[in-house]
Each structure stands twice: as C-alpha cells, then as structure tokens.
Design an enzyme around this catalytic site. Structure first.
Site, PDB file in Angstrom:
ATOM      1  N   ASP A   1       0.937  -1.200  -0.177  1.00 38.26           N
ATOM      2  CA  ASP A   1       0.089  -0.147   0.003  1.00 38.26           C
ATOM      3  C   ASP A   1       0.978   1.176  -0.028  1.00 38.26           C
ATOM      4  O   ASP A   1       1.946   1.442   0.628  1.00 38.26           O
ATOM      5  CB  ASP A   1      -0.844  -0.213   1.353  1.00 38.26           C
ATOM      6  CG  ASP A   1      -2.009   1.159   1.177  1.00 38.26           C
ATOM      7  OD1 ASP A   1      -3.100   0.844   0.755  1.00 38.26           O
ATOM      8  OD2 ASP A   1      -1.615   2.299   1.622  1.00 38.26           O
TER       9      ASP A   1
ATOM     10  N   ASN B   1      -2.864  12.788  -2.800  1.00 38.07           N
ATOM     11  CA  ASN B   1      -3.801  13.274  -3.750  1.00 38.07           C
ATOM     12  C   ASN B   1      -4.104  14.735  -3.316  1.00 38.07           C
ATOM     13  O   ASN B   1      -4.281  15.666  -4.142  1.00 38.07           O
ATOM     14  CB  ASN B   1      -4.878  12.376  -3.613  1.00 38.07           C
ATOM     15  CG  ASN B   1      -4.962  11.351  -4.805  1.00 38.07           C
ATOM     16  OD1 ASN B   1      -4.106  11.619  -5.937  1.00 38.07           O
ATOM     17  ND2 ASN B   1      -5.468  10.091  -4.710  1.00 38.07           N
TER      18      ASN B   1
ATOM     19  N   HIS C   1      -5.335  14.837  -7.938  1.00 39.45           N
ATOM     20  CA  HIS C   1      -5.470  13.431  -8.687  1.00 39.45           C
ATOM     21  C   HIS C   1      -4.683  13.169  -9.771  1.00 39.45           C
ATOM     22  O   HIS C   1      -4.541  11.746 -10.026  1.00 39.45           O
ATOM     23  CB  HIS C   1      -6.922  13.216  -8.668  1.00 39.45           C
ATOM     24  CG  HIS C   1      -7.875  13.334  -7.682  1.00 39.45           C
ATOM     25  ND1 HIS C   1      -7.817  12.127  -6.869  1.00 39.45           N
ATOM     26  CD2 HIS C   1      -8.658  14.027  -7.055  1.00 39.45           C
ATOM     27  CE1 HIS C   1      -8.705  12.486  -5.766  1.00 39.45           C
ATOM     28  NE2 HIS C   1      -9.050  13.663  -5.925  1.00 39.45           N
TER      29      HIS C   1
ATOM     30  N   ASP D   1      -2.304   9.827  -9.849  1.00 46.28           N
ATOM     31  CA  ASP D   1      -2.488   8.705 -10.981  1.00 46.28           C
ATOM     32  C   ASP D   1      -0.831   8.509 -11.623  1.00 46.28           C
ATOM     33  O   ASP D   1      -0.715   7.343 -11.692  1.00 46.28           O
ATOM     34  CB  ASP D   1      -3.414   9.241 -12.253  1.00 46.28           C
ATOM     35  CG  ASP D   1      -4.930   9.000 -11.717  1.00 46.28           C
ATOM     36  OD1 ASP D   1      -5.045   8.441 -10.761  1.00 46.28           O
ATOM     37  OD2 ASP D   1      -5.567   9.625 -12.678  1.00 46.28           O
TER      38      ASP D   1
ATOM     39  N   GLU E   1      -4.892   2.412  -4.027  1.00 38.90           N
ATOM     40  CA  GLU E   1      -3.180   2.360  -3.934  1.00 38.90           C
ATOM     41  C   GLU E   1      -2.786   0.968  -3.561  1.00 38.90           C
ATOM     42  O   GLU E   1      -1.603   0.725  -3.008  1.00 38.90           O
ATOM     43  CB  GLU E   1      -2.878   3.410  -3.057  1.00 38.90           C
ATOM     44  CG  GLU E   1      -3.068   3.338  -1.575  1.00 38.90           C
ATOM     45  CD  GLU E   1      -4.535   4.273  -1.356  1.00 38.90           C
ATOM     46  OE1 GLU E   1      -4.661   4.306  -0.114  1.00 38.90           O
ATOM     47  OE2 GLU E   1      -5.407   4.215  -2.056  1.00 38.90           O
TER      48      GLU E   1
END
Length: 444
Positions: free
Chosen positions: A299, A307, A312, A316, A343
């Site tokens: 993770d 973020n 965002h 990504d 994630e």
C-alpha cells in the site's frame, strides 16, 4: 489393262476410299503448314454450304466470324507451336447463306521424312444442336471471376480461365499445357497428394492455400474417363484474402478484449478479478504439489495526503510509477503482480516460503524508495510503501480437498496479508510485516 487374278485394282481402292470419305457424316480435311486446306471431303458442302473447290487453298479462319477467328486462332497457334494432336476444339463457322454452324474439330500433325511439320489431318463434326450451349458454358467458364483450371496426372494445365491466368501473373495463352509443378510447386505437392488419396479410394477435401501474400479456398474435383479411372482434377480457386484479413482483425480484437478484461486500466498491471483467479489456481497447484504459496500486499504510504496536496492527476502518475517499479521487481515468470484497488497492490509468489517472501517484500520497498518521488506530506519526504506478507503451506491431507475450498482459502489468505499490512502501517510505515498462516487440510 488386264490385272493378274487375285491382285486388287488400286484405282478401284482409291475410288472406294474417296467415296467412303465423301459420304462420311464427318468432314475430313488436310491443311498444309500454313493452315491452308489441301484436301476436303464433299461433306464440307453439307456443313458450310460451299463446294470443295471453293474451300481448297483457304484456311479454317476464313469461314469464321472475326472474333471467333481470333479466339480459335490463338488456341490453334498454341497447338501448332507444340506440334501436338488435339481433340474437341469447338468453333463457330459461317455458312454460305450467312447462318452459323458449330463444329467440333480434332486433328493430328503430319511430318515429312525429315520430321518437319508439313500440316494437319483431321475431322469436323457438326454439333450445332448442343454446340451453342457448349460455347456458352465455355464463355461462362472463361469470364468467371473465380480462378479455375484442369490439371492432368502429369501436372499439365490442360484447361484454365482468365482468372487463373491473373492469379499466376501470366497471359492465358501461356498456360496452355503449362506445368503446375513449375508455376506453383507448393500447389503441385497438394495435387499429388489428392491423386494419391483418390487412388487409395479416399474422398477429396477442400482446403485453404496461401499464394503470393493472398489466401485462396481451393475446391478440387476428380475427373474420370469412361472406365472410371481418375485422369485429372478440376480445381476452383476462390480468393478469401479479405475474409482471412477480417478473421485476423477479429482475433486481434478478441485478444485485446481478453487482455483488457484482466488488465487494470490505470497501471497496465493485472486487475483484481484476474488476481483472484490466479490466486485460486496457484492454491490448487500448491495443494497438488505440496508447495507453499506466499502473498505480499503493498500500500502506498500517505497516499490520500499525496492526492490532496498534489491533485488526482499527479496521484495517477504516482500509482503508474509505483506499478512499473513493482512490475520490474518480479524475479520469476511465475510471479504475479497486480493492482488490487486504489493504492493497493498484490504480489502472488508461487512455491515461495516465508523467508523468500520476506526478501521479495523488502526488495519491493527498496525499489519504490529508489524512485525518489517527492511526497511533501510524508515524514520521509518521498513516496514509500508498506507491505504485509503471509505464507500458506498445505497440510499432509491437502490433496484431497474439494475444488471450491480454494476460493475460501484465497479469501483467508488475502485477509491475513491485509492484517499484516495493517501491522506494518501501525509500526510506522515504509516497512514489512509478516503473519504466516497455519497449515490446512481439506477443510481449508
């Protein structure tokens, strides 16, 4: 003059022979090397309406319509060039009254004592009752868009249409009795196999054939003589290149669809659905072979902060970079890595014990740290991951399980890896935590 008793009068024999020829229902003729009539029987008058003296010295093409004269002239020219006999040459002729008669012509070459061709001798037969139909069928055959040919047992193309000539890149007259073994060696191999099949009492099969970057659907049919013996093959060649190309595109499209069905849209790694399927398959294999299976669940640390701070789109990009690093970390072709959601990433390690899994997990952490991706809201100031590891070893009765049990076992293994991941985060993140599972038998 008196002849000795018992000796025939040659003059009577000659007259008798002439009467036989003149009253034969077929027209008997001879032509010289230039194709001029040197002899015609009187039946020519019944067929063409001209007396013999008006035919002598002329050629057969003088009595044909111009287009027919050109067509038959090409065919006869190829015959003379090979100095060979011929039979069944169907042709239209114009009678003295302007009407049309359809004749079937056959002949044999004549040679002098030095072996030089001096002409042809043959017969014409009136086939007007069915000749027009024959010529119409020949016209259909000749103008068909489907390539067609007839091949004898020696490989000679005794008949072919214009489409066949185009297929081979030749002029039609070049194909008269040309050898298939020279023109299309690969096709000749198949034709030989077809003849062998027929001789053994088998049935011919249609097939697809590649030729000069095109594909053809070939339909062979046996040609038999009056005794039923196979003397040749009639073959039709249908161009299916467009169909084959469409099939290729469809196959490629299906391959892409199958790939997309198991691929995560953002990272390009395997998606959750495919990971679940692969984990079930690996657990079944582990039971059969008595091998361990390890699972790493990773993770991205403080990803929500990443973020919120950078947006965002940057998030990504971060996930894609981490995915590439994890993908590069797969040491063996059997190792499976994918994005499980958000994630979170999962590593399936077949035939890997706890020590091996721990080593892989630590390597994953180093790989992501090596990216040196800035993370303003992380204590490390760069992107890192936490990894939970678990390992399952089948018990001694593991080979006698029901197939559905691997599904529940996979869920238990994922929950254990997730619990280990939670411990890694609780211990400060950017680290690995391990929680092994107990060996299980058939109850999972």
């Amino acid at each position: 003059m008196n002849l000795p008793c018992g000796l025939p009068d040659t003059r009577d024999e000659s007259q008798h022979l002439r009467e036989l020829l003149d009253h034969n229902t077929d027209w008997i003729w001879e032509v010289d090397a230039q194709g001029r009539y040197t002899y015609v029987s009187r039946m020519v008058t019944a067929m063409l309406g001209y007396p013999p003296e008006q035919v002598l010295g002329k050629t057969p093409f003088d009595f044909m319509p111009p287009a027919e004269a050109r067509r038959v002239g090409q065919a006869f020219g190829a015959i003379v060039a090979e100095q060979r006999p011929f039979a069944g040459l169907v042709n239209r002729n114009q009678r003295a009254d302007g009407s049309i008669v359809v004749l079937e012509t056959s002949g044999v070459p004549l040679f002098d004592t030095q072996g030089r061709l001096v002409g042809y001798r043959g017969i014409d037969r009136d086939i007007s009752s069915l000749g027009e139909r024959v010529l119409q069928l020949e016209a259909v055959y000749e103008s068909s868009p489907v390539a067609q040919c007839t091949v004898d047992r020696e490989g000679r193309m005794v008949m072919s249409n214009r489409a066949m000539a185009r297929l081979l890149g030749c002029e039609p007259e070049q194909l008269a009795h040309a050898g298939l073994q020279q023109l299309m060696p690969e096709a000749w191999q198949q034709v030989q196999a077809d003849f062998g099949c027929l001789d053994a009492g088998g049935a011919l099969q249609e097939y697809e054939f590649a030729w000069r970057q095109r594909w053809f659907y070939v339909s062979p049919q046996a040609l038999r003589d009056a005794r039923g013996d196979v003397v040749g093959l009639s073959m039709a060649w249908l161009d299916i290149s467009a169909r084959r190309q469409a099939e290729h595109h469809l196959t490629e499209a299906n391959r892409l669809l199958a790939q997309y069905a198991r691929q995560d849209y953002l990272t390009g790694l395997f998606n959750r659905r495919h990971l679940d399927e692969q984990l079930g398959a690996e657990l079944a294999r582990a039971r059969r072979e008595g091998q361990p299976v390890s699972l790493c669940m990773a993770d991205v640390d403080y990803f929500k902060r990443y973020n919120d701070n950078l947006g965002h789109l940057a998030g990504d990009d971060c996930l894609r970079a981490v995915a590439r690093a994890l993908d590069r970390s797969a040491m063996r072709p059997t190792d499976i890595v994918g994005r499980y959601g958000g994630e979170e990433f999962v590593f399936i390690l077949p035939a890997t014990d706890a020590a091996g899994a721990l080593s892989v997990a630590e390597h994953l952490c180093r790989q992501v740290q090596g990216l040196a991706l800035p993370h303003p809201d992380s204590p490390l100031r760069r992107v890192s991951i936490s990894v939970g590891v678990t390992t399952w070893m089948p018990g001694p009765a593991g080979g006698r399980h029901a197939p559905h049990q691997d599904g529940s076992l996979a869920g238990a293994l994922l929950r254990q890896a997730d619990q280990a991941l939670y411990q890694a985060k609780e211990q400060g993140r950017n680290r690995v935590a391990c929680l092994p599972m107990e060996p299980q038998g058939p109850t999972g």
